[in-house]
Design a protein around this motif. Structure first.
Motif, PDB file in Angstrom:
ATOM      1  N   ASP A  83       5.848   7.061   9.096  1.00  0.00           N
ATOM      2  CA  ASP A  83       4.481   7.541   8.857  1.00  0.00           C
ATOM      3  C   ASP A  83       3.706   7.532  10.178  1.00  0.00           C
ATOM      4  O   ASP A  83       3.897   6.654  11.021  1.00  0.00           O
ATOM      5  CB  ASP A  83       3.762   6.650   7.850  1.00  0.00           C
ATOM      6  N   ARG A 114      -8.998   2.282   4.658  1.00  0.00           N
ATOM      7  CA  ARG A 114      -8.459   3.593   4.271  1.00  0.00           C
ATOM      8  C   ARG A 114      -7.697   4.192   5.447  1.00  0.00           C
ATOM      9  O   ARG A 114      -8.223   4.320   6.548  1.00  0.00           O
ATOM     10  CB  ARG A 114      -9.586   4.525   3.831  1.00  0.00           C
ATOM     11  N   THR A 167      -3.441  10.028   2.113  1.00  0.00           N
ATOM     12  CA  THR A 167      -4.419   8.956   2.280  1.00  0.00           C
ATOM     13  C   THR A 167      -4.002   7.745   1.447  1.00  0.00           C
ATOM     14  O   THR A 167      -3.685   7.876   0.264  1.00  0.00           O
ATOM     15  CB  THR A 167      -5.824   9.419   1.847  1.00  0.00           C
ATOM     16  N   LEU A 168      -4.004   6.583   2.091  1.00  0.00           N
ATOM     17  CA  LEU A 168      -3.632   5.337   1.417  1.00  0.00           C
ATOM     18  C   LEU A 168      -4.713   4.288   1.645  1.00  0.00           C
ATOM     19  O   LEU A 168      -5.375   4.280   2.689  1.00  0.00           O
ATOM     20  CB  LEU A 168      -2.298   4.795   1.963  1.00  0.00           C
ATOM     21  N   ASP A 169      -4.895   3.417   0.671  1.00  0.00           N
ATOM     22  CA  ASP A 169      -5.794   2.274   0.812  1.00  0.00           C
ATOM     23  C   ASP A 169      -4.959   1.005   0.907  1.00  0.00           C
ATOM     24  O   ASP A 169      -4.045   0.785   0.112  1.00  0.00           O
ATOM     25  CB  ASP A 169      -6.754   2.175  -0.379  1.00  0.00           C
ATOM     26  N   ALA A 170      -5.270   0.172   1.888  1.00  0.00           N
ATOM     27  CA  ALA A 170      -4.535  -1.081   2.082  1.00  0.00           C
ATOM     28  C   ALA A 170      -5.521  -2.218   2.267  1.00  0.00           C
ATOM     29  O   ALA A 170      -6.636  -2.015   2.769  1.00  0.00           O
ATOM     30  CB  ALA A 170      -3.610  -0.976   3.294  1.00  0.00           C
ATOM     31  N   ALA A 209       0.813  -1.218   0.000  1.00  0.00           N
ATOM     32  CA  ALA A 209       0.000   0.000   0.000  1.00  0.00           C
ATOM     33  C   ALA A 209       0.841   1.260   0.000  1.00  0.00           C
ATOM     34  O   ALA A 209       0.317   2.358  -0.231  1.00  0.00           O
ATOM     35  CB  ALA A 209      -0.928  -0.003   1.215  1.00  0.00           C
ATOM     36  N   GLY A 210       2.156   1.129   0.295  1.00  0.00           N
ATOM     37  CA  GLY A 210       3.028   2.295   0.281  1.00  0.00           C
ATOM     38  C   GLY A 210       3.332   2.879   1.639  1.00  0.00           C
ATOM     39  O   GLY A 210       3.932   3.958   1.726  1.00  0.00           O
TER      40      GLY A 210
END
Length: 458
Positions: A312, A342, A353-356, A306-307
């Motif tokens: 973070d 999310r 914002t990242l989605d995993a 997901a990055g």
């Protein structure tokens, strides 16, 4: 026998209760006092209490006795009479009907754990045999089922909308007396780190709850279930106004998995986290003081895909605020494997914002006989990101020790944590296996509860 648990030196007693009040209560106020209506919770309780049940369980407990008593020659020579090998144990608790059509009742895992028979008594006096659909020891939630005939269920409230100061009512079966109602307020929200359960996000209330109330209901004044009561802090053995309930939203997510799978399938992102302290926030010049800092990202994990990166700061999961590392662990642990989540994070002070996708965690295990002859009968497991021990201790957890095995005779116990072998620290079963190669004697450093022990195996 009433249920009881311990929170460090403080006794934690299991509890329960339930009640609620709809808007129609105003229309049902009774007599006037000096021209003013007399407030009462009675109309709401008449609606809510039929959904709260008493639970009685019976189980067989093996009695510990001298092995000589099992020797026929010894018994015959000394004329030893037959003695019972087990005894019957009884306990009481509470539960809440949440699905009248299917007969589902929510209670605590520790109320029904190991029970051979479960009897549910309704408010109208009916006694029904119940079966366990599934249970989760980490959150202390269980779902049992009774015949679905003329049941009353409590609706679930959105517990995320609770505020400190909201009025609540508790209903349960304290000390086996029968259904009892108490009232109070929400004293605090999001209580964690109490050491009661693996997954903690408690509602704290001063509504009086006592032993035997475990699994009972905490309801708002609309008659909706806001929590399942599970423990109290009780230095003197009774209620002191500090009780804890599992939020209804958490219960709903757990119940969904338990009904579908018979257990809770917890996922993970593949990260190690720590709390964002004010000192860390100042050091990194961050505009926030609460969150979960990503300390490590496992290669090829869903977090890596997901990055997510080290450093973070996770602020929200699916729009739910994250206060600390435990909050992130709880939020992910309540999601099903394969579910998309999310994440709202800060990276170098900038929002992102990242989605995993939530992955399935399968901890690495090792069998003792494959490591060393003196460890035969023990099973070892990595401390994974979903473990309550994650981030608190490095080592290898002993998840099982067979009675009478070489490992048991050597002094190893279930839940011991091996933190070192031959004066070298370890953090995984792979490291444990490596240090076992060509070793005749073993010096093990263990954590057992709060104590550190040393065992020499030859």
């Amino acid at each position: 026998m009433n249920n009881q648990r311990c929170l460090l030196p403080v006794a934690l007693l299991v509890l329960g209760l339930a009640a609620a009040v709809p808007p129609s209560v105003l229309a049902a106020l009774p007599a006037l006092v000096e021209g003013q209506p007399l407030p009462t919770l009675a109309p709401m309780l008449e609606r809510a209490t039929p959904a709260v049940v008493n639970i009685a369980t019976e189980s067989r407990v093996q009695l510990r006795r001298n092995p000589l008593l099992d020797d026929p020659f010894f018994r015959r020579f000394f004329n030893v009479p037959d003695q019972p090998r087990e005894r019957r144990a009884q306990s009481v608790g509470s539960g809440v009907v949440v699905d009248a059509r299917r007969g589902y009742v929510i209670t605590n895992h520790h109320v029904v754990d190991g029970a051979d028979t479960i009897t549910v008594t309704l408010r109208d006096g009916r006694q029904l045999d119940a079966k366990v659909i599934g249970s989760d020891s980490e959150s202390d939630v269980a779902v049992i089922q009774v015949p679905a005939r003329n049941l009353t269920a409590l609706p679930l409230a959105d517990s995320d909308r609770l505020r400190v100061g909201d009025f609540v009512v508790a209903i349960g079966n304290p000390f086996g007396l029968g259904q009892t109602v108490t009232s109070g307020i929400i004293s605090a929200l999001g209580r964690t780190g109490l050491g009661i359960q693996g997954y903690e996000d408690f509602i704290q209330t001063d509504a009086s709850i006592n032993p035997g109330n475990s699994g009972g209901a905490l309801v708002n004044l609309r008659g909706e279930l806001v929590g399942i009561n599970t423990a109290i802090i009780a230095p003197g053995g009774g209620n002191v106004g500090i009780g804890f309930a599992i939020p209804a939203n958490m219960v709903a997510r757990l119940m969904e998995q338990i009904v579908d799978h018979g257990s809770v399938r917890r996922g993970q992102l593949g990260v190690s986290v720590q709390d964002l302290t004010p000192d860390l926030a100042r050091a990194f010049n961050l505009p926030v003081s609460q969150g979960a800092v990503i300390a490590q990202v496992s290669p090829r994990s869903t977090a890596a895909k997901a990055g997510l990166k080290e450093g973070d700061v996770v602020l929200r999961v699916n729009e739910r605020s994250i206060r600390d590392g435990g909050g992130l662990r709880n939020a992910i642990g309540l999601l099903e494997v394969g579910e998309t989540v999310r994440l709202e994070i800060l990276r170098d002070g900038k929002p992102l914002t990242l989605d995993a996708k939530v992955g399935e965690y399968v901890p690495a295990k090792a069998e003792g006989e494959a490591l060393h002859p003196r460890l035969a009968g023990a099973t070892f497991e990595d401390i994974g990101p979903n473990s309550p021990l994650a981030g608190k201790v490095q080592g290898v957890l002993i998840v099982g020790v067979d009675s009478g095995s070489p490992a048991a005779r050597a002094g190893l116990r279930r839940n011991d944590i091996i933190i070192g072998v031959n004066r070298r620290p370890i953090a995984s079963t792979a490291e444990l296996r490596q240090l076992m190669i060509d070793r005749d004697g073993l010096l093990l450093n263990l954590l057992r509860g709060q104590e550190e022990l040393v065992l020499m195996l030859r």
